[in-house]
Write an enzyme that holds these catalytic residues in place. Structure first.
Site, PDB file in Angstrom:
ATOM      1  N   HIS A   1       1.035   5.148  -2.150  1.00  0.00           N
ATOM      2  CA  HIS A   1       1.403   6.506  -1.723  1.00  0.00           C
ATOM      3  C   HIS A   1       2.645   7.067  -2.405  1.00  0.00           C
ATOM      4  O   HIS A   1       2.663   8.227  -2.839  1.00  0.00           O
ATOM      5  CB  HIS A   1       1.631   6.526  -0.208  1.00  0.00           C
ATOM      6  CG  HIS A   1       0.387   6.544   0.598  1.00  0.00           C
ATOM      7  ND1 HIS A   1      -0.479   7.607   0.622  1.00  0.00           N
ATOM      8  CD2 HIS A   1      -0.151   5.600   1.420  1.00  0.00           C
ATOM      9  CE1 HIS A   1      -1.494   7.346   1.423  1.00  0.00           C
ATOM     10  NE2 HIS A   1      -1.325   6.136   1.916  1.00  0.00           N
TER      11      HIS A   1
ATOM     12  N   HIS B   1       0.834  -1.204   0.000  1.00  0.00           N
ATOM     13  CA  HIS B   1       0.000   0.000   0.000  1.00  0.00           C
ATOM     14  C   HIS B   1       0.870   1.255   0.000  1.00  0.00           C
ATOM     15  O   HIS B   1       0.592   2.211  -0.755  1.00  0.00           O
ATOM     16  CB  HIS B   1      -0.902  -0.011   1.228  1.00  0.00           C
ATOM     17  CG  HIS B   1      -1.670   1.251   1.441  1.00  0.00           C
ATOM     18  ND1 HIS B   1      -2.772   1.600   0.685  1.00  0.00           N
ATOM     19  CD2 HIS B   1      -1.493   2.268   2.334  1.00  0.00           C
ATOM     20  CE1 HIS B   1      -3.236   2.767   1.099  1.00  0.00           C
ATOM     21  NE2 HIS B   1      -2.482   3.192   2.094  1.00  0.00           N
TER      22      HIS B   1
ATOM     23  N   GLU C   1      -6.078   9.340   0.356  1.00  0.00           N
ATOM     24  CA  GLU C   1      -6.328   7.893   0.314  1.00  0.00           C
ATOM     25  C   GLU C   1      -7.255   7.468  -0.825  1.00  0.00           C
ATOM     26  O   GLU C   1      -6.976   6.499  -1.525  1.00  0.00           O
ATOM     27  CB  GLU C   1      -6.915   7.418   1.651  1.00  0.00           C
ATOM     28  CG  GLU C   1      -5.903   7.360   2.794  1.00  0.00           C
ATOM     29  CD  GLU C   1      -4.869   6.251   2.636  1.00  0.00           C
ATOM     30  OE1 GLU C   1      -5.017   5.402   1.729  1.00  0.00           O
ATOM     31  OE2 GLU C   1      -3.904   6.238   3.408  1.00  0.00           O
TER      32      GLU C   1
ATOM     33  N   SER D   1      -3.667   1.225  -4.825  1.00  0.00           N
ATOM     34  CA  SER D   1      -3.041  -0.012  -4.347  1.00  0.00           C
ATOM     35  C   SER D   1      -4.036  -1.147  -4.185  1.00  0.00           C
ATOM     36  O   SER D   1      -3.679  -2.206  -3.663  1.00  0.00           O
ATOM     37  CB  SER D   1      -2.333   0.244  -3.010  1.00  0.00           C
ATOM     38  OG  SER D   1      -3.271   0.619  -1.998  1.00  0.00           O
TER      39      SER D   1
END
Length: 405
Positions: free
Chosen positions: A261, A256, A301, A320
């Site tokens: 990110h 993730h 997010e 992700s």
């Protein structure tokens, strides 16, 4: 390590009562210039009657000759002047090294997994998680990013996720993400065969936008996690999700962090958006921390934007996740599940953590997302205004504050 007592950015706040007449404020400000006291903030507060209150923040403390002379002159030339106590706010880091004090404030159990975690009954996985947990907990500011020697099973899990997302990100990721991803493949060893080194990715991002990664043992408390963004620091986990469910994780993991990110932190608009949220979180009330956390969720997010008339993902939780990418960007969602990016609305919008998102907020561009986030942060009733001095790695505030532990 720094503290309030040795902070060079000293502030004092005065409450000055003035007559309501032309030129009153100009006259009241002359003593500051005359005695060489630098003003940092002025705020008016009207009274009932013929006077006005002004809150004036300036550099210095009682006992400084210039400050004392200024206060003495104001006492003679204004209706009333009062030295206010320092503003008391929830504790926040003033120097980047103080992130050491909050880096281990996790919400989850670290290596001691919860009963509903896919790896809960796997003793070898739990031992491995505990090893990686210790690396993060021992890390201190200024030390090299700890390297993890990922085993074969961990590398295979990373590879499964990497390959499964490859065609989806080419189809659904925003252009800024794709450009950064290509650079990460070229310079940081991004590929399906091995988990990239966190220190290499962090150095790449720092050269691009000034953002760095810092190892985290798990999911941090929202206040601490958001505070770190003010320093352009992103707390990132290093463990790998359980191999039995490679396309699902109930918590952030290295897939993730690096596949979701990291590429976006190479974009200046996205990096600035994230730092805006961090700066607004410093000393904020619990209620505003919750509001900012929701804004973070629906942008950093799970944010979407429109490029060339199509929906593209820029949020890490979408980028992700196989399920989120297919759900959010394939064009099959009902209109009520896609809302314009508006931080004020996002701040009131609840969200699920372990399920697919029921709705997504869509920005016109990354610049649009940043501008709207900045306007929202400026609209909050903040206890002070803060800036980050990257050279000193220190937060500057415009008034005297006392950090409450």
């Amino acid at each position: 390590m720094t503290s309030d007592s040795d902070n060079v950015e000293r502030r004092i706040t005065l409450l000055i009562e003035l007559e309501d007449r032309p030129g009153a404020l100009e006259s009241a400000l002359r003593p500051f210039a005359r005695h060489g006291v630098n003003l940092t903030h002025i705020e008016s507060r009207p009274r009932q009657g013929r006077t006005f209150d002004f809150h004036v923040d300036c550099e210095g403390r009682r006992g400084d000759p210039a400050v004392d002379r200024t206060i003495a002159e104001l006492s003679r030339t204004t209706v009333h002047v009062m030295v206010l106590d320092d503003k008391e706010v929830p504790w926040f880091p003033r120097h980047i090294a103080e992130l050491d004090l909050v880096a281990n404030n996790t919400l989850d159990a670290g290596g001691a997994l919860q009963a509903d975690h896919p790896g809960f009954s796997d003793s070898s996985y739990r031992r491995r998680r505990a090893e990686i947990d210790r690396l993060a907990r021992r890390h201190r500011h200024g030390e090299a990013f700890p390297a993890v020697d990922y085993n074969t099973r961990e590398a295979q899990t990373w590879g499964h996720v990497y390959r499964r997302l490859a065609s989806l990100r080419r189809q659904y990721a925003c252009s800024a993400y794709l450009a950064a991803f290509r650079a990460l493949e070229a310079h940081c060893g991004f590929g399906p065969d091995a988990v990239p080194e966190g220190r290499d990715v962090s150095a790449f991002l720092e050269a691009r936008t000034g953002f760095v990664l810092r190892p985290a043992p798990g999911l941090l408390r929202p206040r601490d996690f958001l505070n770190a963004l003010a320093f352009r620091v992103f707390f990132a986990t290093q463990y790998v999700r359980h191999h039995t469910v490679p396309f699902y994780t109930p918590e952030p993991d290295v897939c993730h962090e690096l596949l979701g990110h990291a590429p976006m932190f190479a974009d200046h608009a996205f990096a600035d958006l994230s730092q805006e949220i961090g700066l607004a979180s410093l000393g904020a009330s619990d209620e505003d921390i919750e509001r900012l956390g929701r804004c973070y969720w629906y942008s950093v997010e799970f944010g979407l934007l429109r490029e060339g008339g199509r929906l593209k993902a820029y949020g890490a939780g979408v980028l992700s996740s196989v399920g989120e990418l297919e759900r959010a960007c394939a064009g099959d969602l009902p209109d009520e599940s896609l809302k314009p990016w508006d931080p004020e609305s996002a701040a009131r919008e609840p969200y699920p953590i372990t399920e697919l998102q029921p709705c997504y907020l869509v920005a016109d561009s990354l610049q649009d997302a940043k501008a709207r986030m900045r306007n929202f942060c400026e609209s909050l009733s903040r206890p002070f205004h803060a800036r980050y001095n990257a050279a000193a790695q220190r937060i500057w505030v415009d008034r005297a504050v006392r950090r409450r532990h």
